[in-house]
Design an enzyme around this catalytic site. Structure first.
Site, PDB file in Angstrom:
ATOM      1  N   LEU A  13     -63.476  -1.217  10.548  1.00  0.00           N
ATOM      2  CA  LEU A  13     -62.399  -0.305  10.138  1.00  0.00           C
ATOM      3  C   LEU A  13     -62.185  -0.311   8.621  1.00  0.00           C
ATOM      4  CD1 LEU A  13     -59.778   1.377  10.739  1.00  0.00           C
ATOM      5  CD2 LEU A  13     -58.638  -0.796  11.224  1.00  0.00           C
ATOM      6  N   VAL A  14     -62.028  -1.493   8.035  1.00  0.00           N
ATOM      7  CA  VAL A  14     -61.741  -1.576   6.594  1.00  0.00           C
ATOM      8  C   VAL A  14     -63.028  -1.433   5.779  1.00  0.00           C
ATOM      9  CG1 VAL A  14     -60.635  -2.937   4.778  1.00  0.00           C
ATOM     10  CG2 VAL A  14     -59.801  -3.096   7.123  1.00  0.00           C
ATOM     11  N   TYR A 138     -55.695 -17.117  15.919  1.00  0.00           N
ATOM     12  CA  TYR A 138     -56.042 -16.237  14.786  1.00  0.00           C
ATOM     13  C   TYR A 138     -55.231 -16.632  13.550  1.00  0.00           C
ATOM     14  CZ  TYR A 138     -56.597 -11.831  12.225  1.00  0.00           C
ATOM     15  OH  TYR A 138     -56.868 -10.881  11.272  1.00  0.00           O
ATOM     16  N   LYS A 142     -56.684 -17.987   9.927  1.00  0.00           N
ATOM     17  CA  LYS A 142     -56.492 -17.164   8.723  1.00  0.00           C
ATOM     18  C   LYS A 142     -55.682 -17.905   7.665  1.00  0.00           C
ATOM     19  CE  LYS A 142     -58.653 -13.255   9.514  1.00  0.00           C
ATOM     20  NZ  LYS A 142     -59.587 -12.597   8.600  1.00  0.00           N
ATOM     21  N   PRO A 165     -52.927  -7.590   4.482  1.00  0.00           N
ATOM     22  CA  PRO A 165     -52.493  -6.248   4.888  1.00  0.00           C
ATOM     23  C   PRO A 165     -51.537  -6.285   6.069  1.00  0.00           C
ATOM     24  CG  PRO A 165     -54.903  -6.492   5.028  1.00  0.00           C
ATOM     25  CD  PRO A 165     -54.309  -7.866   4.888  1.00  0.00           C
ATOM     26  N   ARG A 189     -56.222   5.845  25.271  1.00  0.00           N
ATOM     27  CA  ARG A 189     -55.562   6.012  26.572  1.00  0.00           C
ATOM     28  C   ARG A 189     -55.009   7.428  26.742  1.00  0.00           C
ATOM     29  NH1 ARG A 189     -51.360   3.402  28.092  1.00  0.00           N
ATOM     30  NH2 ARG A 189     -50.596   2.497  26.140  1.00  0.00           N
TER      31      ARG A 189
HETATM   32  P1  GDP Z   1     -49.627  -6.740  16.776  1.00  0.00           P
HETATM   33  O1  GDP Z   1     -49.038  -5.783  15.778  1.00  0.00           O
HETATM   34  O2  GDP Z   1     -50.387  -7.843  16.127  1.00  0.00           O
HETATM   35  O3  GDP Z   1     -48.589  -7.249  17.733  1.00  0.00           O
HETATM   36  O4  GDP Z   1     -50.712  -6.016  17.653  1.00  0.00           O
HETATM   37  P2  GDP Z   1     -50.918  -4.566  18.280  1.00  0.00           P
HETATM   38  O5  GDP Z   1     -51.501  -3.632  17.319  1.00  0.00           O
HETATM   39  O6  GDP Z   1     -51.720  -4.841  19.528  1.00  0.00           O
HETATM   40  O7  GDP Z   1     -49.451  -3.983  18.599  1.00  0.00           O
HETATM   41  C1  GDP Z   1     -48.793  -4.435  19.674  1.00  0.00           C
HETATM   42  C2  GDP Z   1     -47.486  -3.675  19.939  1.00  0.00           C
HETATM   43  O8  GDP Z   1     -47.739  -2.364  20.432  1.00  0.00           O
HETATM   44  C3  GDP Z   1     -46.749  -4.419  21.032  1.00  0.00           C
HETATM   45  O9  GDP Z   1     -45.365  -4.206  20.884  1.00  0.00           O
HETATM   46  C4  GDP Z   1     -47.279  -3.729  22.300  1.00  0.00           C
HETATM   47  O10 GDP Z   1     -46.424  -3.902  23.414  1.00  0.00           O
HETATM   48  C5  GDP Z   1     -47.330  -2.277  21.818  1.00  0.00           C
HETATM   49  N1  GDP Z   1     -48.274  -1.396  22.539  1.00  0.00           N
HETATM   50  C6  GDP Z   1     -47.940  -0.269  23.210  1.00  0.00           C
HETATM   51  N2  GDP Z   1     -49.006   0.328  23.753  1.00  0.00           N
HETATM   52  C7  GDP Z   1     -50.080  -0.430  23.377  1.00  0.00           C
HETATM   53  C8  GDP Z   1     -51.494  -0.296  23.609  1.00  0.00           C
HETATM   54  O11 GDP Z   1     -51.996   0.632  24.251  1.00  0.00           O
HETATM   55  N3  GDP Z   1     -52.294  -1.269  23.058  1.00  0.00           N
HETATM   56  C9  GDP Z   1     -51.783  -2.305  22.312  1.00  0.00           C
HETATM   57  N4  GDP Z   1     -52.629  -3.206  21.775  1.00  0.00           N
HETATM   58  N5  GDP Z   1     -50.451  -2.446  22.098  1.00  0.00           N
HETATM   59  C10 GDP Z   1     -49.617  -1.527  22.620  1.00  0.00           C
END
Ligand code: GDP
Length: 326
Positions: A13-14, A138, A142, A165, A189
Site C-alpha cells: 500500500l505505502v 505487532y 514495532k 502514520p 464486502r
Molecule cells: P485498527 O484501526 O488497528 O483497530 O484496525 P482496523 O482498520 O481493522 O479497524 C478496526 C475498526 O473498524 C474496528 O472498530 C472494527 O470493529 C471496525 N470495522 C467495521 N467493519 C470492519 C471490517 O469490515 N473490517 C475491519 N478490519 N474492521 C471493521
C-alpha cells in the site's frame, strides 16, 4: 553520484504510493529508487537480507516490510505478528549497519501506543504503557524499532529513524476478506453485497453490516499523502526520534462515517446496520501531528471523501481487470 534508495515492502500500500509519487511530482535526477517486495527475498532470514542488500547496495532505506493486518487478523495471530516483525526489523537494521547505509526510515503505527493514555498521543509516549490487548504482538515488535534506532545511534552514531502514520488507505491495499483493515475490508464486502447474483433482493433492500458499534474514532491518511511525507522524512528529517505522520486531530472520523462514505462512493442504495457482537478494538488513538506541522505547516491532506472515491474507483477498475491483492 546518484543516491540509491531501497524501499522494503515496496509493492504494498505505502510502497506503491511512494513509487507513484517519486515517478511523478517528486521526481529527482540524483536519486535512484528500488522497490522490493517479498518475492525478492525473505527478510526474516539474515542471509537472504544480506543478499538483497548486496544486490542493490543502497545508501538510504525506507523500511516498510512487515506482517500487517486489521483488527481481526491481529487478534488471532499475536505471536506471529511479534516474531515475524522482530526478525524482519532486527535483520534489516543490522544489515543497514553492516552495509553502512547512511539513513533509514522505518514505519511504525499509531496503533502501537499505550491503550490507557491521555489524548492526543505524541511521539514521546510510545513506551509509556501496555498496548491494546488486540495487537500486543505487532505493537511490541514495532516499539522495538524505536529502541533499536536509539541503540544504533548511541553505539554507532547511525541515523536510523521512524515515522508513525495513523490508519492508511488507498490503491493497492490488501483487500483480503479475513486480514484486511477496515477500509479495504468494507470496500470488498460492499462490492460483494452489491454484486451478489445469487439473490433477487433489490439493492434498496440489501443490508450492509458494519462490524462493531461504528462508534470508534480513527484518523485516516491517504497513501499518496503519506508517500509525500515519507519522502520528505527521508530527504529532510534528521532526528532519530520518531515523527507522527497523521492528518489533523479535527479530521478524526467515526467508523460509521467511514461506512457511509464508502456506501456513497459506491452509490449504494440499501441500508447500513451494525453487528455489535463483533469487536470494536481501540475506541480511539487520536494522535497529535504538532511536530509534523512545525516542519510542514501548510501541507494539504487530500479530503477524506475524495480519496475514498479515488480508492473505490481504483478498486472497481482493478477488479474488472482481476488485479486485486486479497
Ligand atoms: P485498527 O484501526 O488497528 O483497530 O484496525 P482496523 O482498520 O481493522 O479497524 C478496526 C475498526 O473498524 C474496528 O472498530 C472494527 O470493529 C471496525 N470495522 C467495521 N467493519 C470492519 C471490517 O469490515 N473490517 C475491519 N478490519 N474492521 C471493521
Amino acid at each position: 553520484m546518484s543516491t540509491r534508495i531501497l524501499v522494503t515492502g515496496g509493492t504494498g500500500l505505502v510502497g506503491s504510493a511512494i513509487k507513484y509519487v517519486v515517478e511523478t511530482t517528486e521526481k529527482r535526477g540524483d536519486e535512484t529508487w528500488f522497490f522490493v517486495g517479498s518475492k525478492e527475498g525473505n527478510l526474516t532470514d539474515l542471509q537472504s537480507t544480506r543478499e538483497l542488500f548486496d544486490k542493490y547496495k543502497p545508501n538510504k532505506v525506507i523500511h516498510l516490510a512487515a506482517m500487517v493486518g486489521g483488527l481481526f487478523h491481529n487478534m488471532k495471530n499475536n505471536l506471529d505478528f511479534l516474531r515475524q516483525n522482530m526478525l524482519i526489523n532486527d535483520n534489516i537494521l543490522l544489515v543497514c549497519h553492516e552495509f553502512n547505509v547512511e539513513k533509514v526510515v522505518s514505519c511504525l503505527s499509531t496503533c502501537i501506543f499505550p491503550d490507557k493514555t491521555t489524548y492526543p498521543i505524541d511521539e514521546t509516549m510510545i513506551h509509556n504503557g501496555l498496548p491494546h490487548d488486540s495487537n500486543f504482538g505487532y505493537s511490541y515488535a514495532k516499539r522495538l524499532i524505536d529502541v533499536l534506532n536509539r541503540g544504533y545511534f548511541e553505539q554507532h552514531n547511525r541515523l536510523f529513524t521512524s515515522i508513525v502514520p495513523c490508519n492508511i488507505y488507498g490503491p493497492n491495499d490488501n483487500f483480503s476478506p479475513t486480514a484486511s483493515h477496515v477500509i479495504p475490508g468494507m470496500i470488498q464486502r460492499l462490492y460483494n453485497l452489491i454484486n451478489d447474483s445469487t439473490t433477487n433482493t433489490p439493492q434498496e433492500e440489501r443490508v450492509f453490516t458494519v462490524y462493531g458499534t461504528g462508534k470508534p474514532l480513527r484518523q485516516f491518511i491517504y497513501s499518496h499523502d503519506l508517500a509525500k511525507l515519507a519522502i520528505w522524512t527521508l530527504r529532510e528529517y534528521d532526528s532519530v526520534s520518531p515523527i507522527i505522520l497523521s492528518v489533523d486531530e479535527e479530521d478524526e472520523v467515526t467508523i460509521e462515517f467511514v461506512a457511509r462514505s464508502i456506501a456513497k462512493a459506491f452509490d449504494f442504495k440499501g441500508r447500513i446496520e451494525f453487528d455489535t457482537t463483533k469487536a470494536d478494538g481501540q475506541y480511539k488513538k487520536t494522535a497529535s501531528n504538532k511536530k509534523l506541522r512545525s516542519y510542514q505547516p501548510d501541507f494539504q491532506f487530500t479530503k477524506f471523501e475524495d480519496a475514498i472515491k479515488h480508492t473505490v474507483d481504483w478498486y472497481l477498475q482493478s477488479k474488472s481487470q482481476n488485479a486485486i491483492r486479497e
